[in-house]
Design a protein around this motif. Structure first.
Motif, mmCIF file in Angstrom:
data_model
loop_
_atom_site.group_PDB
_atom_site.id
_atom_site.type_symbol
_atom_site.label_atom_id
_atom_site.label_comp_id
_atom_site.label_asym_id
_atom_site.label_seq_id
_atom_site.Cartn_x
_atom_site.Cartn_y
_atom_site.Cartn_z
ATOM 1 N N HIS A 43 0.933 -1.154 -0.039
ATOM 2 C CA HIS A 43 -0.129 0.068 -0.063
ATOM 3 C C HIS A 43 0.769 1.538 -0.009
ATOM 4 O O HIS A 43 0.550 2.340 -0.398
ATOM 5 C CB HIS A 43 -1.055 -0.013 1.300
ATOM 6 C CG HIS A 43 -1.855 -1.192 1.161
ATOM 7 N ND1 HIS A 43 -2.888 -1.169 0.415
ATOM 8 C CD2 HIS A 43 -1.764 -2.353 1.861
ATOM 9 C CE1 HIS A 43 -3.478 -2.250 0.714
ATOM 10 N NE2 HIS A 43 -2.963 -2.842 1.596
ATOM 11 N N GLN A 44 1.974 1.175 0.715
ATOM 12 C CA GLN A 44 3.010 2.426 0.660
ATOM 13 C C GLN A 44 4.142 2.164 0.308
ATOM 14 O O GLN A 44 4.732 1.035 0.753
ATOM 15 C CB GLN A 44 2.787 3.038 2.043
ATOM 16 C CG GLN A 44 1.450 3.447 2.363
ATOM 17 C CD GLN A 44 1.337 4.079 3.836
ATOM 18 O OE1 GLN A 44 2.374 4.093 4.562
ATOM 19 N NE2 GLN A 44 0.224 4.593 4.039
ATOM 20 N N ILE A 45 5.018 3.155 -0.330
ATOM 21 C CA ILE A 45 6.285 2.350 -0.666
ATOM 22 C C ILE A 45 7.071 3.939 -0.707
ATOM 23 O O ILE A 45 6.903 4.989 -0.820
ATOM 24 C CB ILE A 45 6.633 1.926 -1.957
ATOM 25 C CG1 ILE A 45 8.094 1.678 -2.210
ATOM 26 C CG2 ILE A 45 5.906 2.941 -3.116
ATOM 27 C CD1 ILE A 45 8.093 0.732 -3.312
ATOM 28 N N TRP A 46 8.548 3.979 -0.133
ATOM 29 C CA TRP A 46 9.115 5.109 -0.149
ATOM 30 C C TRP A 46 10.797 4.552 0.207
ATOM 31 O O TRP A 46 10.879 3.746 0.998
ATOM 32 C CB TRP A 46 8.929 5.986 1.036
ATOM 33 C CG TRP A 46 8.933 5.660 2.495
ATOM 34 C CD1 TRP A 46 9.980 5.950 3.274
ATOM 35 C CD2 TRP A 46 8.181 4.811 3.206
ATOM 36 N NE1 TRP A 46 9.770 5.581 4.508
ATOM 37 C CE2 TRP A 46 8.724 4.921 4.465
ATOM 38 C CE3 TRP A 46 6.894 4.367 2.911
ATOM 39 C CZ2 TRP A 46 7.891 4.185 5.444
ATOM 40 C CZ3 TRP A 46 6.396 3.586 3.936
ATOM 41 C CH2 TRP A 46 6.850 3.422 5.255
ATOM 42 N N PRO A 47 11.648 5.314 -0.440
ATOM 43 C CA PRO A 47 13.113 5.159 -0.211
ATOM 44 C C PRO A 47 13.672 6.101 0.916
ATOM 45 O O PRO A 47 12.983 7.170 1.116
ATOM 46 C CB PRO A 47 13.666 5.452 -1.634
ATOM 47 C CG PRO A 47 12.833 6.690 -2.067
ATOM 48 C CD PRO A 47 11.512 6.151 -1.486
ATOM 49 N N ASP A 48 14.777 5.763 1.459
ATOM 50 C CA ASP A 48 15.421 6.690 2.369
ATOM 51 C C ASP A 48 16.665 7.317 1.536
ATOM 52 O O ASP A 48 16.886 6.888 0.363
ATOM 53 C CB ASP A 48 15.692 5.915 3.684
ATOM 54 C CG ASP A 48 16.756 4.723 3.588
ATOM 55 O OD1 ASP A 48 17.547 4.732 2.597
ATOM 56 O OD2 ASP A 48 16.915 4.313 4.926
ATOM 57 N N ALA A 49 17.324 7.938 2.431
ATOM 58 C CA ALA A 49 18.588 8.748 1.695
ATOM 59 C C ALA A 49 19.564 7.849 1.414
ATOM 60 O O ALA A 49 20.541 8.386 0.762
ATOM 61 C CB ALA A 49 18.896 9.809 2.627
ATOM 62 N N HIS A 50 19.692 6.650 2.234
ATOM 63 C CA HIS A 50 20.642 5.628 1.928
ATOM 64 C C HIS A 50 20.357 4.506 0.773
ATOM 65 O O HIS A 50 21.131 3.613 0.531
ATOM 66 C CB HIS A 50 21.122 4.845 3.173
ATOM 67 C CG HIS A 50 21.258 5.656 4.303
ATOM 68 N ND1 HIS A 50 22.667 6.391 4.465
ATOM 69 C CD2 HIS A 50 20.470 5.993 5.399
ATOM 70 C CE1 HIS A 50 22.489 7.163 5.371
ATOM 71 N NE2 HIS A 50 21.191 7.038 6.162
ATOM 72 N N GLY A 51 19.245 4.712 0.180
ATOM 73 C CA GLY A 51 18.884 3.747 -0.950
ATOM 74 C C GLY A 51 18.199 2.509 -0.569
ATOM 75 O O GLY A 51 17.849 1.772 -1.320
ATOM 76 N N ASN A 52 17.849 2.584 0.871
ATOM 77 C CA ASN A 52 16.850 1.484 1.418
ATOM 78 C C ASN A 52 15.401 1.783 1.034
ATOM 79 O O ASN A 52 15.039 3.194 0.978
ATOM 80 C CB ASN A 52 17.007 1.378 2.935
ATOM 81 C CG ASN A 52 18.692 1.317 3.405
ATOM 82 O OD1 ASN A 52 19.076 0.384 2.650
ATOM 83 N ND2 ASN A 52 18.974 1.774 4.278
ATOM 84 N N ILE A 53 14.577 0.852 0.659
ATOM 85 C CA ILE A 53 13.234 0.923 0.242
ATOM 86 C C ILE A 53 12.483 0.328 1.536
ATOM 87 O O ILE A 53 12.694 -0.738 1.798
ATOM 88 C CB ILE A 53 13.013 0.199 -0.997
ATOM 89 C CG1 ILE A 53 13.917 0.704 -1.973
ATOM 90 C CG2 ILE A 53 11.639 0.333 -1.215
ATOM 91 C CD1 ILE A 53 13.929 0.039 -3.431
ATOM 92 N N TYR A 54 11.423 1.081 1.867
ATOM 93 C CA TYR A 54 10.447 0.591 2.889
ATOM 94 C C TYR A 54 9.029 0.480 2.017
ATOM 95 O O TYR A 54 8.560 1.216 1.512
ATOM 96 C CB TYR A 54 10.195 1.741 3.905
ATOM 97 C CG TYR A 54 11.634 1.931 4.662
ATOM 98 C CD1 TYR A 54 11.785 1.393 5.864
ATOM 99 C CD2 TYR A 54 12.709 2.795 4.175
ATOM 100 C CE1 TYR A 54 12.828 1.584 6.766
ATOM 101 C CE2 TYR A 54 13.735 2.904 5.045
ATOM 102 C CZ TYR A 54 13.899 2.300 6.085
ATOM 103 O OH TYR A 54 14.951 2.477 6.705
ATOM 104 N N LEU A 55 8.399 -0.618 2.499
ATOM 105 C CA LEU A 55 7.026 -1.007 1.996
ATOM 106 C C LEU A 55 6.173 -1.557 2.858
ATOM 107 O O LEU A 55 6.477 -2.085 3.856
ATOM 108 C CB LEU A 55 7.477 -2.203 1.056
ATOM 109 C CG LEU A 55 6.335 -2.790 0.264
ATOM 110 C CD1 LEU A 55 6.160 -1.948 -0.935
ATOM 111 C CD2 LEU A 55 6.713 -4.143 -0.335
ATOM 112 N N VAL A 56 5.030 -1.017 3.019
ATOM 113 C CA VAL A 56 3.775 -1.261 3.942
ATOM 114 C C VAL A 56 2.923 -2.168 3.323
ATOM 115 O O VAL A 56 2.452 -2.002 2.246
ATOM 116 C CB VAL A 56 3.264 -0.139 4.607
ATOM 117 C CG1 VAL A 56 2.162 -0.504 5.171
ATOM 118 C CG2 VAL A 56 4.122 0.652 5.227
#
Length: 75
Positions: A43-56
């Protein structure tokens, strides 16, 4: 979809409404696929400043009970 500071497009997607497979896709500004892998329904996705990706991920009826996953960039 999320557009990162790096100009890349991060997409939590499905190939079609009937598709069983859910995908996390990273594309450049021209639409070229740079990375793609299967994930739980998201439902949600975003990267951080280090290139890691978060997914809900979670059920379609109750996203509040979702599970957060961090995909760590490996260089």
């Amino acid at each position: 979809m999320h557009i990162g500071r790096d100009g890349l497009f991060y997409l939590a997607e499905r190939e079609s409404g009937e598709a069983v497979e859910n995908l996390l896709t990273v594309r450049d500004g021209s639409g070229t696929v740079l990375a793609r892998w299967t994930t739980p329904r998201s439902h949600q996705i975003w990267p951080d400043a280090h290139g890691n990706i978060y997914l809900v991920s979670g059920g379609a009826t109750d996203a509040a009970k979702g599970l957060g996953t961090k995909y760590v960039r490996v260089r």
